[in-house]
Scaffold this active site. Structure first.
Site, PDB file in Angstrom:
ATOM      1  N   ASN A 186       0.864  -1.178   0.000  1.00 16.50           N
ATOM      2  CA  ASN A 186       0.000   0.000   0.000  1.00 16.50           C
ATOM      3  C   ASN A 186       0.899   1.225   0.000  1.00 16.50           C
ATOM      4  O   ASN A 186       1.410   1.650   1.040  1.00 16.50           O
ATOM      5  CB  ASN A 186      -0.904   0.004   1.244  1.00 16.50           C
ATOM      6  CG  ASN A 186      -1.902  -1.129   1.202  1.00 16.50           C
ATOM      7  OD1 ASN A 186      -2.857  -1.098   0.436  1.00 16.50           O
ATOM      8  ND2 ASN A 186      -1.646  -2.171   1.997  1.00 16.50           N
ATOM      9  N   GLU A 187       1.097   1.762  -1.195  1.00 19.29           N
ATOM     10  CA  GLU A 187       2.023   2.876  -1.368  1.00 19.29           C
ATOM     11  C   GLU A 187       1.375   4.170  -0.860  1.00 19.29           C
ATOM     12  O   GLU A 187       0.142   4.216  -0.657  1.00 19.29           O
ATOM     13  CB  GLU A 187       2.370   3.015  -2.851  1.00 19.29           C
ATOM     14  CG  GLU A 187       3.046   1.781  -3.454  1.00 19.29           C
ATOM     15  CD  GLU A 187       4.508   1.610  -3.036  1.00 19.29           C
ATOM     16  OE1 GLU A 187       4.875   2.032  -1.922  1.00 19.29           O
ATOM     17  OE2 GLU A 187       5.279   1.036  -3.815  1.00 19.29           O
TER      18      GLU A 187
END
Ligand code: F6R
Length: 635
Positions: A157-158
């Site tokens: 999850n950037e």
């Protein structure tokens, strides 16, 4: 609530070493598994990959083997997987989990769930939803293990991922691809996409343990724990969870306010080092030389306590200025019959036996070339120990050139090709048929190692060091043929102890790359530390007179306030060092596994040495062309 608590919004456990932190995590996991299986309940574990959990998984495997920890009741859900990727590919997380954990414990393979890098693109939404549903159907994650990216990502999850995100296909940030590039032959081979569980999936876990090791994680740990809750730093969203603990080592803790600026979190012991750190940081922030700092600068920047303790800015400024001034010396081996400030090397004995440990065959010249030359020119007995062969960083094109030369040389000398040496015949055949394989043959690896060995020798000759003082240790931990190395082993320590006993150095230099928890430099450093500790406890008296100086490898420099020995260089010495680095032709222009920085090694070295010199000048000290920096290790 204590002051520390008011800065930190997520509870933390800080350990001295990665081993200790990993043991703690393993105990937590084991306890959860045992208590659940005692009740006949399943234990749903959320698991991570990457470099951080390797020691943890090794400890779980040990507990399974030695203490009977059973994974029969465990159902594992991994966070993520590259996309697309073959399950069997060397870099797939599927292979990673089997290699590090699943194949080594008694978990039922049917209970090992990992998003699948081979899912078909047109079904991927459905497959992701099914992954999420399965977690829920089995009662949710009991304990989620997380690592953290340097950009704050959890899972993949950037930054920018929504708080409500679920399992899905995501693009990888370029910084993540660059960070993970060392596992792949080149950056172009790192997948651009990944499948990851979402932030909401993670937050639904009943308990969360996030681990982070090494200085490279210090900044993001500080932001996640002390900063605002923001989707720009996904790990900061864990502040919302009511049972989340960060388990970190002391290097990953270095940017927390309680360590970085302890004077802001309550009472502070004003040791000379803390005082130097506080004043140097303030001077650099204000862009003022140390001796120009005023009482109001101290008051306005949270240092009134120091002012109260020491009385006056003038006094403090002088003390810090002297500390900085006294770290500079042109005599890294000590100035014979000269009085050196106590921080720096002793004048006697002279000449000294100096031993430079170079993890790869070029770290000596890149990171301390100026000091290396000075030590030799000033009459010391300088030995160099190349710890690893460095064979992995030679391109196939480069080795082909050498093999072609050897074949041509034999033809020139009239050697019949059927009588060529076995190594040459096999290497030629291998290169001819080579496909995009991940691993070199043993022959190619030894030729690559030989190329680097010749370059290292040529550099030593350039500095003036004779063959009898050049030692190639070829430490076995490195010789895996892949980027992934073995941990430090007994043979590595024995080889190193043998050399130390033979030379009995007065001074040792090693690459103090503590920020690189699983990399070659860190293992090389651990091997020297372990060898010195063992020699000390076995009563080798010379060890007590041996000073160990740490230089930083090609990637960073010591913080200016930590430097204990600063060796200035003239413009001519800078050039001489540059030519010494040029000798390492196999490392010029482009090397495999280059990492995030595309500058060549000589450029990095020059930028970094010039930068240190500039910082000293900004603080009001003499302006040198370049400075190499060292910190002493006390054992
Ligand atoms: C891996 C994962 C990632 C890593 C993170 C840190 O499953 O989910 O979030 O935990 O990229 O990686 P390392 O541990 O290699 O620094």
């Amino acid at each position: 609530m204590s002051t520390v608590d008011s800065f930190e919004k997520i509870p933390l456990r800080i350990f001295e070493t990665i081993d200790e932190g990993s043991k703690f995590l393993a105990m937590e996991i084991a306890e959860m598994i045992r208590s659940k299986s005692a009740k006949g309940e399943r234990c749903n574990l959320g698991l991570a990959t990457g470099s951080s959990p390797k020691t943890l998984y090794a400890e779980l495997v040990r507990m399974h083997r030695d203490e009977g920890l059973s994974f029969k009741y465990v159902v594992a859900f991994n966070l993520d997987e590259y996309y697309p990727i073959d399950n069997g590919a060397l870099q797939s997380y599927d292979r990673f989990m089997k290699y590090h954990l699943f194949d080594k414990v008694d978990i039922d393979p049917k209970n090992c769930h990992i998003p699948n890098g081979e899912w078909k693109k047109d079904h991927i939404k459905r497959d992701c939803a099914a992954y999420e549903e399965l977690i829920e159907k089995l009662g949710g994650i009991d304990l989620q293990i997380l690592g953290i990216g340097t950009n704050g990502h959890i899972g993949f999850n950037e930054p920018g991922s929504s708080l409500y995100s679920k399992t899905r296909l995501v693009p990888l940030e370029n910084s993540t691809r660059i960070n993970n590039a060392p596992d792949f032959p080149s950056i172009a081979d790192v997948p651009r996409l990944a499948i990851t569980v979402g932030i909401s999936t993670i937050l639904k876990a009943k308990r969360i343990l996030l681990m982070a090791w090494g200085q490279s994680k210090a900044s993001v740990i500080q932001k996640s724990v002390e900063g605002n809750l923001t989707e720009q730093i996904p790990a900061s969203l864990l502040q919302q969870h009511n049972d989340c603990l960060f388990v970190i080592d002391k290097l990953a803790a270095t940017d927390l306010t309680r360590f970085k600026s302890p004077w802001l979190t309550g009472d502070c012991e004003w040791s000379p080092l803390i005082m130097k750190k506080a004043v140097v940081n303030m001077a650099l922030k204000l862009g003022k030389p140390i001796l120009s700092l005023t009482n109001s600068d101290y008051n306005d920047n949270g240092l009134s306590d120091l002012l109260v303790e020491k009385g006056d800015a003038y006094e403090i400024n002088l003390q810090v200025f002297y500390l900085l001034r006294d770290s500079i010396t042109g005599w890294p081996g000590g100035k014979p019959s000269g009085a050196n400030p106590s921080l720096i090397e002793r004048p006697e004995p002279f000449p000294k036996r100096c031993l430079i440990f170079s993890p790869h065959p070029d770290d000596d010249i890149i990171s301390m070339g100026g000091t290396f030359m000075r030590l030799h020119d000033q009459g010391h007995n300088v030995h160099v120990a190349y710890q690893t062969s460095g064979n992995i960083a030679v391109t196939d094109e480069f080795v082909t050139r050498f093999v072609d030369f050897a074949v041509g040389f034999e033809e020139l000398s009239g050697i019949d090709s059927t009588k060529s040496s076995r190594v040459l015949t096999e290497a030629t055949a291998y290169l001819k048929n080579k496909r995009n394989s991940n691993m070199d043959s043993a022959e190619i690896r030894s030729i690559k190692g030989l190329i680097r060995r010749c370059e290292a020798k040529a550099t030593c000759h350039y500095v003036g060091i004779g063959d009898s003082k050049i030692h190639f240790l070829n430490l076995p931990f490195y010789e895996t043929g892949t980027i992934e190395k073995k941990p430090m082993g007994e043979r590595d320590v024995i080889i190193t102890m043998d050399l130390l006993k033979k030379i009995k150095p007065h001074q040792i230099y090693c690459a103090g790359d503590l920020a690189d928890p699983h990399g070659t430099h860190k293992i090389c450093l651990d091997i020297v530390f372990e060898s010195m500790r063992r020699l000390k406890s076995s009563g080798e008296n010379w060890v007590n007179d041996c000073w160990v100086w740490l230089y930083k490898g090609a990637w960073q420099e010591w913080d200016i306030s930590e430097i204990e020995m600063a060796i200035p260089m003239s413009p001519d010495q800078v050039l001489k060092k540059r030519y010494g680095i040029f000798i390492h032709q196999s490392q010029k222009d482009m090397v495999p596994f280059q990492g995030t920085d595309s500058r060549e090694f000589w450029q990095r070295a020059e930028d970094r040495n010039a930068n240190t010199a500039n910082l000293y000048a900004q603080l009001g000290l003499t302006k040198y062309a370049a400075i190499e920096a060292f910190v002493r290790w006390h054992y």
